[in-house]
Structures are given as C-alpha cells and as structure tokens.
Scaffold this motif. Sequence first.
Motif, PDB file in Angstrom:
ATOM      1  N   LEU A  11      67.687  10.197  97.140  1.00 44.26           N
ATOM      2  CA  LEU A  11      66.234  10.022  97.380  1.00 44.26           C
ATOM      3  C   LEU A  11      65.339  10.532  96.143  1.00 44.26           C
ATOM      4  N   ASP A  60      68.998  16.537  86.837  1.00 45.38           N
ATOM      5  CA  ASP A  60      70.153  16.238  87.516  1.00 45.38           C
ATOM      6  C   ASP A  60      71.451  16.622  86.513  1.00 45.38           C
ATOM      7  N   PRO A  61      72.508  17.401  86.915  1.00 46.73           N
ATOM      8  CA  PRO A  61      73.453  17.555  86.270  1.00 46.73           C
ATOM      9  C   PRO A  61      74.968  16.581  86.657  1.00 46.73           C
ATOM     10  N   SER A  85      76.124  16.371  89.847  1.00 45.57           N
ATOM     11  CA  SER A  85      77.125  16.768  90.850  1.00 45.57           C
ATOM     12  C   SER A  85      77.522  15.780  91.869  1.00 45.57           C
ATOM     13  N   SER A 138      71.308  22.759  85.892  1.00 48.95           N
ATOM     14  CA  SER A 138      71.380  23.320  87.225  1.00 48.95           C
ATOM     15  C   SER A 138      70.123  23.997  87.872  1.00 48.95           C
ATOM     16  N   VAL A 139      69.846  23.979  89.029  1.00 50.86           N
ATOM     17  CA  VAL A 139      68.570  24.782  89.629  1.00 50.86           C
ATOM     18  C   VAL A 139      69.058  26.089  89.976  1.00 50.86           C
ATOM     19  N   ASN A 150      64.012  18.848  95.134  1.00 52.92           N
ATOM     20  CA  ASN A 150      64.828  17.903  95.885  1.00 52.92           C
ATOM     21  C   ASN A 150      66.296  17.964  95.727  1.00 52.92           C
ATOM     22  N   THR A 175      63.340  19.708 103.375  1.00 48.78           N
ATOM     23  CA  THR A 175      64.231  20.367 104.431  1.00 48.78           C
ATOM     24  C   THR A 175      64.918  19.425 104.925  1.00 48.78           C
ATOM     25  N   TYR A 201      73.773  25.037 105.163  1.00 50.80           N
ATOM     26  CA  TYR A 201      72.693  24.242 104.902  1.00 50.80           C
ATOM     27  C   TYR A 201      71.545  24.385 105.640  1.00 50.80           C
ATOM     28  N   LYS A 235      68.094  25.300 104.638  1.00 49.09           N
ATOM     29  CA  LYS A 235      66.845  24.446 104.790  1.00 49.09           C
ATOM     30  C   LYS A 235      65.572  25.141 105.484  1.00 49.09           C
ATOM     31  N   PRO A 283      63.304  14.550 105.346  1.00 47.91           N
ATOM     32  CA  PRO A 283      63.501  12.921 105.267  1.00 47.91           C
ATOM     33  C   PRO A 283      64.944  12.829 106.080  1.00 47.91           C
ATOM     34  N   ALA A 333      67.386   9.501 105.597  1.00 52.16           N
ATOM     35  CA  ALA A 333      67.481   8.318 104.884  1.00 52.16           C
ATOM     36  C   ALA A 333      68.969   8.115 104.501  1.00 52.16           C
ATOM     37  N   THR A 352      71.871   7.864 102.217  1.00 50.46           N
ATOM     38  CA  THR A 352      72.145   7.951 100.960  1.00 50.46           C
ATOM     39  C   THR A 352      73.742   8.543 100.808  1.00 50.46           C
ATOM     40  N   ARG A 353      74.259   8.656  99.717  1.00 58.59           N
ATOM     41  CA  ARG A 353      75.749   8.965  99.877  1.00 58.59           C
ATOM     42  C   ARG A 353      75.833  10.413 100.777  1.00 58.59           C
TER      43      ARG A 353
HETATM   44  P1  NAD Z   1      72.219  12.917  97.035  1.00 59.01           P
HETATM   45  O1  NAD Z   1      73.499  13.820  97.083  1.00 59.01           O
HETATM   46  O2  NAD Z   1      72.168  11.460  96.730  1.00 59.01           O
HETATM   47  O3  NAD Z   1      71.336  13.573  96.035  1.00 59.01           O
HETATM   48  C1  NAD Z   1      71.246  14.966  95.504  1.00 59.01           C
HETATM   49  C2  NAD Z   1      71.053  15.270  94.067  1.00 59.01           C
HETATM   50  O4  NAD Z   1      71.106  16.461  93.881  1.00 59.01           O
HETATM   51  C3  NAD Z   1      72.535  14.638  93.390  1.00 59.01           C
HETATM   52  O5  NAD Z   1      72.040  13.681  92.457  1.00 59.01           O
HETATM   53  C4  NAD Z   1      72.846  15.952  92.895  1.00 59.01           C
HETATM   54  O6  NAD Z   1      73.499  15.592  91.501  1.00 59.01           O
HETATM   55  C5  NAD Z   1      71.707  16.742  92.656  1.00 59.01           C
HETATM   56  N1  NAD Z   1      72.054  18.000  92.361  1.00 59.01           N
HETATM   57  C6  NAD Z   1      73.152  18.998  93.291  1.00 59.01           C
HETATM   58  N2  NAD Z   1      73.160  20.084  92.930  1.00 59.01           N
HETATM   59  C7  NAD Z   1      72.178  20.231  91.625  1.00 59.01           C
HETATM   60  C8  NAD Z   1      71.783  21.325  91.173  1.00 59.01           C
HETATM   61  N3  NAD Z   1      72.501  22.600  91.090  1.00 59.01           N
HETATM   62  N4  NAD Z   1      70.886  21.335  90.135  1.00 59.01           N
HETATM   63  C9  NAD Z   1      70.105  19.992  90.180  1.00 59.01           C
HETATM   64  N5  NAD Z   1      70.474  18.850  90.691  1.00 59.01           N
HETATM   65  C10 NAD Z   1      71.550  19.338  91.804  1.00 59.01           C
HETATM   66  O7  NAD Z   1      71.487  13.326  98.445  1.00 59.01           O
HETATM   67  P2  NAD Z   1      70.036  12.800  99.224  1.00 59.01           P
HETATM   68  O8  NAD Z   1      70.359  12.519 100.327  1.00 59.01           O
HETATM   69  O9  NAD Z   1      69.341  11.940  98.081  1.00 59.01           O
HETATM   70  O10 NAD Z   1      69.437  14.376  99.429  1.00 59.01           O
HETATM   71  C11 NAD Z   1      68.142  14.688  98.552  1.00 59.01           C
HETATM   72  C12 NAD Z   1      67.606  15.854  99.212  1.00 59.01           C
HETATM   73  O11 NAD Z   1      67.101  15.613 100.508  1.00 59.01           O
HETATM   74  C13 NAD Z   1      68.425  17.307  99.468  1.00 59.01           C
HETATM   75  O12 NAD Z   1      68.031  18.267  99.386  1.00 59.01           O
HETATM   76  C14 NAD Z   1      69.112  16.823 100.804  1.00 59.01           C
HETATM   77  O13 NAD Z   1      69.453  18.175 101.482  1.00 59.01           O
HETATM   78  C15 NAD Z   1      67.596  16.265 101.501  1.00 59.01           C
HETATM   79  N6  NAD Z   1      67.768  15.793 102.716  1.00 59.01           N
HETATM   80  C16 NAD Z   1      68.264  14.402 102.650  1.00 59.01           C
HETATM   81  C17 NAD Z   1      68.379  13.712 103.981  1.00 59.01           C
HETATM   82  C18 NAD Z   1      69.028  12.303 104.065  1.00 59.01           C
HETATM   83  O14 NAD Z   1      68.750  11.738 105.047  1.00 59.01           O
HETATM   84  N7  NAD Z   1      69.359  11.621 102.848  1.00 59.01           N
HETATM   85  C19 NAD Z   1      68.210  14.604 105.293  1.00 59.01           C
HETATM   86  C20 NAD Z   1      67.674  15.853 104.781  1.00 59.01           C
HETATM   87  C21 NAD Z   1      67.463  16.441 103.970  1.00 59.01           C
END
Ligand code: NAD
Length: 299
Positions: free
Chosen positions: A19, A38-39, A41, A73-74, A100, A151, A165, A169, A195, A197, A199-200
């Motif tokens: 996302l 982005d580190p 991860s 890293s955050v 995010n 969240t 988690y 959240k 969200p 969506a 994603t991995r």
């Molecule tokens: P994703 O795994 O594709 O992306 C998450 C990114 O965060 C990764 O690129 C990772 O390297 C980075 N990350 C991890 N630890 C980190 C750190 N310490 N510092 C900086 N970056 C770091 O996952 P996503 O689905 O794109 O999720 C994005 C956000 O949306 C997350 O907070 C996730 O919990 C939230 N979310 C996603 C969904 C969904 O349906 N995809 C649903 C609810 C919440």
Amino acid sequence: MGVRFEGQVVVITGSGAGLGRSYALEFASRGAAVVVNDPGSAVDGSDGEPAVADQVVELIRSLGGKAVASYESVVTEAGADAIVETAVNEFGRLDALVNNAGILRDRALHNMTTDEWQGVVDVHLGGAFHMTRAALKIMRPQGYGRVVYATSNAGLFGNFGQSNYAAAKAGLLGLSRVLAIEGERYGIASNVVAPVARTRMTEDVLGEFVQRLGPESVVPMVVFLASKECDRTGRVYSAAGGRYSEVITGLTTGWVASTAAPGPEDIAANLPSIEDNQGYLLPRSVFDELAQIKAALAL
Ligand code: NAD
C-alpha cells in the motif's frame, strides 16, 4: 485543479512495497516531494530486500516526480528523527506524515511469545509514536500538518491469532484522537484509515475475494486525508475494494440506574436497555463523553 501537493513534502513509512508504494506513487504524481521510507523488511520484520525504497524512488523520478529514499526503521527514536530530517534536509519542510509501516507475527494468544508481542507493538504503535513526535517538531511551529495512521479491521473488530497486531492497531485510534485534540490549534489534522487490499501481507488471508481489492482503492482516501482539502480530524475511515465508510466509536443511550450504586443483578436485568443501539451517541472526545453522561443523568 483537484487535490494537489505542489510545494508540499510527504513522508510515508514502509512505502517500498504494498500500500505504501501505491501511496508514494500517487502523492508524487500529484506534485508532492516524497520521502520513501523503507528498510525493506520481510512480512515478519526480519531482513528482506533493502533495495525496495530505491526502486520506488527511481520509478517516481523516471515519471518526472520528486522523491528521496530513507532506509531507517521507525522502531527507534533515532530512526524516526532521521526519517523526518531526510524530509527537511532534502526538501526543506514536512507537510504530511503517513504512518504505514507494518509487520505481522501471528500466533494464538496462549502461545504468543513476548518477542512476538513486543516486535509487532514496537513497529505499529511505537513507530507511529516516534514518527509523530518527530513530525510535530516541524508541524507545530509551521502551523500546519496532516497525519494519517493505518489501523486494521483486526484492531477494530478482532481476528484470530492477531492479539499483538490488533492491540497495536487499536492503540493507534487513541493516539490519533489525542493528536487531533492537541494538534487542532496548530492546524494539524489527524485521521486513521482501515484498509483492505491485496498485498503480500494479506494475499493468503483474503482468498478468492482478493481480485477486487487492489491497493488503488485505498489510495484516494489516504491522499485526501493527507491533503490541505481535508477538514476532518479525529476520524476513522474504512477503505475496502471501493466501499468507503466511517468507523464510529459510539455509545448506546444506555440505562440510567435509579441509585448511584446498583448491583450486578440490576446490570444483568437491564442488559437489553444497556445494549439497545437505537439513537446512539458519538462522543468526539473525553469532554464530549462527560457532557453526554451529565445530560443522561440530568446533572
Ligand atoms: P506490506 O508488507 O506490503 O508493506 C509494509 C511495509 O512496511 C514493507 O515494505 C516493510 O518493509 C515496511 N516496514 C516494516 N517494518 C518497518 C519498519 N520498522 N520501519 C519502516 N518500514 C517498515 O503490507 P501492506 O499490506 O502494504 O501494509 C501497509 C500497512 O497497512 C500496514 O501498517 C498494515 O498493517 C496496514 N494494513 C493493511 C491491510 C491490507 O489489507 N493490506 C489491512 C489492514 C491494515
């Protein structure tokens, strides 16, 4: 004109993939200078692919946009400070922060280790705290800021195996609502997105439903909330496959006891009134809620 970001700087944590990457591309296409943090991860927070931030930056630049990579890293105060410093050193300001970054370490609560708990809370809740405090150093004096938190339905409604988690959240809702109140006089708005969506992180969870739920349906909500056009604060919105809703934290009007100290038997007997959700209340702060209690008690 539409929603534009010329002259504005946006930091998006975890924007090398998923996302966050989609948000970064959209902000840049609308004129923002973007810090792609982005580190790199893996989903569980272990070492993954450090080049992801660079790849997003290269793509943005190849499309004529402005972006810079940040690999911190955050999780630590120093990391968060460095991410915000990247924005200021490269682009001279910071207008919007999208919290995010995220990881998962799922396990049923009775088997969850302290490390699994802490690791997830540290990224989602601790990371958002560190990032927000660092951003406030810039946003408060400039009298403007937009902060968006991610969240999850797991935090709002619960999900098996995600106590760490979900707790983190849900914690973001409290953090955002306090920032909304404290930031108001400084022109800072704070809102939360839930969200859904593909994603991995979610591809194994959403099953065959996934095809409709690309990140692109979440992007417009996040971009709006991070823009100067956003006049809402302290809100929580769901964005899922093209359906957009406000997530509300409300109270039923409730049952008012005739004495100040009813017994548990009275609670049991009056549960239908306590739970009757016709005409619910929506406090926007602790003071709102106290005023509503006073009104219910006719004080
Ligand atoms: P994703 O795994 O594709 O992306 C998450 C990114 O965060 C990764 O690129 C990772 O390297 C980075 N990350 C991890 N630890 C980190 C750190 N310490 N510092 C900086 N970056 C770091 O996952 P996503 O689905 O794109 O999720 C994005 C956000 O949306 C997350 O907070 C996730 O919990 C939230 N979310 C996603 C969904 C969904 O349906 N995809 C649903 C609810 C919440």
